[in-house]
Motif scaffolding. Structure first.
Motif, mmCIF file in Angstrom:
data_model
loop_
_atom_site.group_PDB
_atom_site.id
_atom_site.type_symbol
_atom_site.label_atom_id
_atom_site.label_comp_id
_atom_site.label_asym_id
_atom_site.label_seq_id
_atom_site.Cartn_x
_atom_site.Cartn_y
_atom_site.Cartn_z
ATOM 1 N N GLY A 1 0.811 -1.219 0.000
ATOM 2 C CA GLY A 1 0.000 0.000 0.000
ATOM 3 C C GLY A 1 0.840 1.262 0.000
ATOM 4 N N GLU A 2 2.066 1.171 0.524
ATOM 5 C CA GLU A 2 2.926 2.346 0.621
ATOM 6 C C GLU A 2 3.532 2.746 -0.725
ATOM 7 N N PHE A 3 3.408 1.873 -1.703
ATOM 8 C CA PHE A 3 3.866 2.247 -3.043
ATOM 9 C C PHE A 3 2.780 3.009 -3.796
ATOM 10 N N PHE A 4 1.551 2.922 -3.298
ATOM 11 C CA PHE A 4 0.428 3.545 -4.018
ATOM 12 C C PHE A 4 -0.178 4.741 -3.279
ATOM 13 N N SER A 5 0.305 4.989 -2.072
ATOM 14 C CA SER A 5 -0.027 6.241 -1.394
ATOM 15 C C SER A 5 1.187 7.152 -1.590
ATOM 16 N N ASN A 6 1.141 8.360 -1.006
ATOM 17 C CA ASN A 6 2.294 9.253 -1.153
ATOM 18 C C ASN A 6 2.657 9.905 0.175
ATOM 19 N N ILE A 7 3.865 10.436 0.234
ATOM 20 C CA ILE A 7 4.405 11.018 1.468
ATOM 21 C C ILE A 7 3.501 12.126 2.005
ATOM 22 N N SER A 8 3.068 13.015 1.107
ATOM 23 C CA SER A 8 2.263 14.152 1.538
ATOM 24 C C SER A 8 0.978 13.690 2.218
ATOM 25 N N ARG A 9 0.297 12.731 1.616
ATOM 26 C CA ARG A 9 -0.965 12.220 2.175
ATOM 27 C C ARG A 9 -0.724 11.586 3.543
ATOM 28 N N ASP A 10 0.331 10.798 3.651
ATOM 29 C CA ASP A 10 0.629 10.111 4.909
ATOM 30 C C ASP A 10 0.941 11.089 6.034
ATOM 31 N N VAL A 11 1.754 12.079 5.717
ATOM 32 C CA VAL A 11 2.145 13.055 6.741
ATOM 33 C C VAL A 11 0.931 13.848 7.204
ATOM 34 N N ARG A 12 0.066 14.234 6.260
ATOM 35 C CA ARG A 12 -1.096 15.057 6.603
ATOM 36 C C ARG A 12 -2.162 14.286 7.382
ATOM 37 N N LYS A 13 -2.151 12.976 7.268
ATOM 38 C CA LYS A 13 -3.076 12.174 8.079
ATOM 39 C C LYS A 13 -2.734 12.297 9.562
ATOM 40 N N LYS A 14 -1.446 12.452 9.852
ATOM 41 C CA LYS A 14 -0.982 12.446 11.239
ATOM 42 C C LYS A 14 -0.800 13.842 11.825
ATOM 43 N N PHE A 15 -0.295 14.768 11.025
ATOM 44 C CA PHE A 15 0.096 16.077 11.557
ATOM 45 C C PHE A 15 -0.749 17.189 10.947
ATOM 46 N N ILE B 1 4.602 19.611 8.975
ATOM 47 C CA ILE B 1 4.359 18.897 7.717
ATOM 48 C C ILE B 1 5.493 19.177 6.727
ATOM 49 N N GLN B 2 5.867 20.449 6.604
ATOM 50 C CA GLN B 2 6.932 20.818 5.657
ATOM 51 C C GLN B 2 8.273 20.197 6.044
ATOM 52 N N ILE B 3 8.562 20.155 7.334
ATOM 53 C CA ILE B 3 9.826 19.558 7.786
ATOM 54 C C ILE B 3 9.863 18.067 7.448
ATOM 55 N N LEU B 4 8.711 17.397 7.576
ATOM 56 C CA LEU B 4 8.659 15.966 7.256
ATOM 57 C C LEU B 4 8.637 15.717 5.750
ATOM 58 N N GLU B 5 8.158 16.688 4.999
ATOM 59 C CA GLU B 5 8.151 16.538 3.536
ATOM 60 C C GLU B 5 9.507 16.894 2.920
ATOM 61 N N PHE B 6 10.290 17.686 3.629
ATOM 62 C CA PHE B 6 11.552 18.183 3.085
ATOM 63 C C PHE B 6 12.517 17.089 2.612
ATOM 64 N N PRO B 7 12.781 16.009 3.394
ATOM 65 C CA PRO B 7 13.817 15.046 2.961
ATOM 66 C C PRO B 7 13.563 14.394 1.610
ATOM 67 N N VAL B 8 12.289 14.194 1.251
ATOM 68 C CA VAL B 8 12.039 13.519 -0.027
ATOM 69 C C VAL B 8 12.326 14.428 -1.218
ATOM 70 N N LEU B 9 12.520 15.732 -0.965
ATOM 71 C CA LEU B 9 12.899 16.608 -2.067
ATOM 72 C C LEU B 9 14.242 16.172 -2.655
ATOM 73 N N PRO C 1 6.481 15.936 -2.748
ATOM 74 C CA PRO C 1 6.049 14.925 -1.764
ATOM 75 C C PRO C 1 4.748 14.236 -2.177
ATOM 76 N N SER C 2 3.872 14.966 -2.887
ATOM 77 C CA SER C 2 2.594 14.381 -3.313
ATOM 78 C C SER C 2 2.761 13.395 -4.464
ATOM 79 N N ASP C 3 3.963 13.377 -5.079
ATOM 80 C CA ASP C 3 4.239 12.434 -6.173
ATOM 81 C C ASP C 3 5.259 11.367 -5.772
#
Length: 491
Positions: free
Chosen positions: A163-177, A183-191, A197-199
């Motif tokens: 399931g983690e291959f078909f969801s995305n980082i942005s969606r996962d982070v926003r579910k929790k925080f 949110i931006q700090i957690l999205e930053f590393p995937v840059l 992050p949404s892709d």
């Protein structure tokens, strides 16, 4: 295994250097050809007026991957260079005297999250446990597979993560925080993986473990320490280096790569491996031997290009950390300006790095070396006037946010942007980090390590497997060397 007479490697970035070491260790006669005057590819060094700058990569993450590389040769990183763990790891600036400091350990980071958003500390702990699990699967196993077959991704461990291959980082982070800054700090590393992050598939949360779990390090006198270490290891293993060696053509006979033309001279070889830009390398072949069309390359999602400034200051800079991110403008608008509607961002995010805070050799005494980076869309229009305009924009904001005057303390500044990525590195559309790791550009869906049309022609680096970044580049060099050795063992 039959030992071949000669392997030619084009380029001397991290992946090419890694491959040269592995192939020489296997008994091959390896020569590396580099078009520029010094080796290192994007990780070259700039020295000017007593200042020293890493020109490209400046974040040392995933120290275990570097350890694993040197261990393959019965060596340790400490045999070649000293690492310093940065404390703090970095700061993220949002306004005047308004920043979040990322500590050098997870306990303090959890406390910092909790102080900003009640309940987020426990959520971060849970998020990081999953990120570590993904890291263990990805970095210890999956990324060391050559991207030949989709079956490489199917293991008992990844089956539980599908399931983690078909969801995305942005969606996962926003579910929790809920707090936008967290949110931006957690999205930053995937840059670092080259996409929004949404892709980026959720599975890549392992980058968060690389960030918060393993920490941010700095080789004592900069990232070029790693280049020197790999060159030293390669020379110990018998690798030869030729610089100022521009490759003009790959010569193919009977659908087999047999030679390169370098500075007008034909150099014969039993096998050719390119660590140079994949698209550029294929332009060195006659059209019929190119595996990927211009249409293919144009349809790919590429990581950003960058506008870089290397700046010498005649005084020490205050209110700053070694690494600093400036997120005082709209994070998502800038991402849109890179990926959705490519243009120069009206309000750019930027990154600043002051290596002389950690490394006293990076600047003369009482002075500071500064490296500034603005992510940009690849293929963008690049002019000196635009570079100047954007330097003024970021320095004005830098002065405001860190509450000091620095403009009149600039001894010199050197810029590097899209046009330079093209001219210096033959980089497709002037991209800085390679091809993004989106779902449809992961593993076996990336350009292949082995040419589909030409025998004895291989590729390594950030446009192939496993993807962008310095640790993946080391892994790419290992993967391609294993494929090459496999071919020769089967002959």
């Amino acid at each position: 295994m039959e030992k071949i007479k000669k392997i030619t490697i084009i380029g001397s970035g991290f992946s090419a250097l890694a491959a040269s070491c592995y192939l020489a260790k296997s008994g091959h006669n390896v020569t590396v050809y580099e078009k520029n005057a010094t080796i290192g590819g994007r990780a070259r060094q700039l020295k000017k007026e007593g200042f020293t700058f890493d020109m490209g990569p400046s974040w040392y993450w995933m120290p275990d991957v570097f350890d694993r590389f040197f261990a393959d040769f019965d060596k340790k990183t400490t045999d070649y260079y000293e690492l310093i763990k940065l404390s703090p790891a970095y700061r993220v600036y949002y306004g005047i005297d308004d920043f979040i400091t990322i500590a050098d350990n997870l306990t303090e980071i959890i406390a910092a999250f909790e102080a900003i958003e009640k309940g987020s500390g426990a959520l971060l702990q849970d998020f990081m446990a999953r990120a570590k699990s993904n890291y263990d699967i990805a970095i210890k196993d999956l990324v060391y597979r050559p991207g030949v077959s989709p079956l490489e991704l199917i293991t008992t461990k990844t089956a539980l993560k599908v399931g983690e291959f078909f969801s995305n980082i942005s969606r996962d982070v926003r579910k929790k925080f809920k707090n936008e800054r967290l949110i931006q700090i957690l999205e930053f590393p995937v840059l670092f993986l080259g996409a929004k992050p949404s892709d980026t598939p959720s599975f890549y949360s392992f980058m968060n473990y690389a960030d918060f779990g393993l920490g941010t390090w700095h080789p004592k006198t900069g990232m070029f320490d790693v280049v020197r270490a790999m060159e030293s290891l390669a020379l110990e293993l018998g690798v030869a280096f030729e610089t100022n060696a521009n490759i003009e053509k790959i010569i193919v006979e009977n659908k087999t790569a047999v030679a390169i033309q370098v500075n007008g001279t034909i150099v014969k070889s039993d096998l050719i491996l390119s660590g140079a830009d994949y698209h550029h390398t294929e332009t060195l072949l006659d059209q019929e031997f190119r595996a990927y069309s211009e249409k293919y390359w144009d349809s790919r999602v590429f990581a950003p290009s960058s506008l870089l400034f290397y700046v010498g200051f005649d005084k020490k800079i205050e209110n700053i950390s070694h690494h600093a991110l400036f997120f005082d403008v709209d994070f998502y608008q800038h991402a849109k300006d890179i990926y959705d509607e490519p243009q120069w961002p009206k309000e750019p995010l930027f990154y600043a790095n002051f290596p002389s805070l950690t490394d006293k050799t990076a600047a003369p005494e009482g002075m500071e070396s500064g490296f500034f980076l603005v992510p940009l869309a690849p293929g963008i229009n690049d002019t000196e006037a635009l570079r100047e305009e954007y330097f003024d924009k970021i320095i004005d904001r830098f002065e405001t946010l860190t509450q000091q005057s620095v403009k009149n303390n600039i001894i010199f500044k050197e810029s590097f942007c899209k046009n330079d990525f093209v001219s210096e590195y033959n980089s497709y559309k002037g991209n800085a980090y390679g091809m993004a790791n989106t779902l449809l550009q992961t593993a076996f869906l990336r350009p292949k390590l082995k040419s589909k049309k030409v025998k004895n022609l291989y590729f390594t680096g950030q446009l192939t497997v496993p993807g962008p970044g310095v640790p993946p580049a080391l892994i790419s060099g290992k993967l391609v060397s294993e494929l090459i050795n496999k071919q020769f063992s089967e002959q």
